[in-house]
Design an enzyme around this catalytic site. Sequence first.
Site, PDB file in Angstrom:
ATOM      1  N   ASP A 101       0.829  -1.200   0.000  1.00  0.00           N
ATOM      2  CA  ASP A 101       0.000   0.000   0.000  1.00  0.00           C
ATOM      3  C   ASP A 101       0.870   1.259   0.000  1.00  0.00           C
ATOM      4  O   ASP A 101       2.084   1.200   0.191  1.00  0.00           O
ATOM      5  CB  ASP A 101      -0.999  -0.010   1.166  1.00  0.00           C
ATOM      6  CG  ASP A 101      -0.340   0.083   2.530  1.00  0.00           C
ATOM      7  OD1 ASP A 101       0.482   0.997   2.734  1.00  0.00           O
ATOM      8  OD2 ASP A 101      -0.644  -0.747   3.404  1.00  0.00           O
ATOM      9  N   LYS A 102       0.247   2.394  -0.212  1.00  0.00           N
ATOM     10  CA  LYS A 102       0.970   3.655  -0.415  1.00  0.00           C
ATOM     11  C   LYS A 102       1.926   3.979   0.725  1.00  0.00           C
ATOM     12  O   LYS A 102       3.009   4.531   0.510  1.00  0.00           O
ATOM     13  CB  LYS A 102      -0.038   4.799  -0.601  1.00  0.00           C
ATOM     14  CG  LYS A 102       0.591   6.151  -0.906  1.00  0.00           C
ATOM     15  CD  LYS A 102      -0.456   7.166  -1.337  1.00  0.00           C
ATOM     16  CE  LYS A 102      -1.376   7.543  -0.190  1.00  0.00           C
ATOM     17  NZ  LYS A 102      -0.689   8.432   0.795  1.00  0.00           N
TER      18      LYS A 102
END
Length: 232
Positions: A101-102
């Site tokens: 994820d980011k």
Amino acid sequence: MRINKFLAHCGIDSRRKCESYILASRVTVNGKVIKDLSFIVNENDIVEVDDNRVSIPNNYEYHILHKPKGYICTSRDELGRKNVIELIKSSHRLYTVGRLDKDTTGLLVLTDDGNFANNILHPRYKIERKYYAYTKDKLSVDDIIKIKKGIYLSRAEKVKADIKHMDYAKGKHKWRIILKEGKNREIRRIFLRFNIKVYNLHRYAFGGLTLKGIDKGKSKKIDYKVAKSIIR
């Protein structure tokens, strides 16, 4: 060759992900939209994805990337966010093998070899993904035992992880977590199950691959033999 397998060999994405491209009417063969997953591509067919012609490359590329925070792994993003693909110089159409994820940092594998990606993501190989997670609160001994045995994140989703408390410094607990499947935001969701927030998450190994010698934001091109060491 089936259309999803053909697209994977072209380096579009894994076979499963390529199926979503087909069902979303993004794939044409000889000018006609194809939504039949059993469609067979012949040698002289002209295949396009999003109006761009695709073909199977003569050679594939494999890269290890040390992903920094703030980059996404999706191939398409309408919000214009920074993408990990921007960090690698290559003329090949690369995509990530699995995702982080980011806000998660660490080891990512990128390739245009869809068959390779499909194989190493398959649950049957039980490839270890190793992480460090940092939290302000601490899991109890009972919580750790539950996670090792398996907990439900939803009614139909049971997960388990090898988890160990490593250290406590500067107000944060350091945990080592080993997963054998890569589900969406799995580690963050495991901790949230016990009302604990993960402040930092870092993947330091994937199968037989590590980040040794690769600085954050940098990548290293590897050959197929090294890439295959993911599957031990």
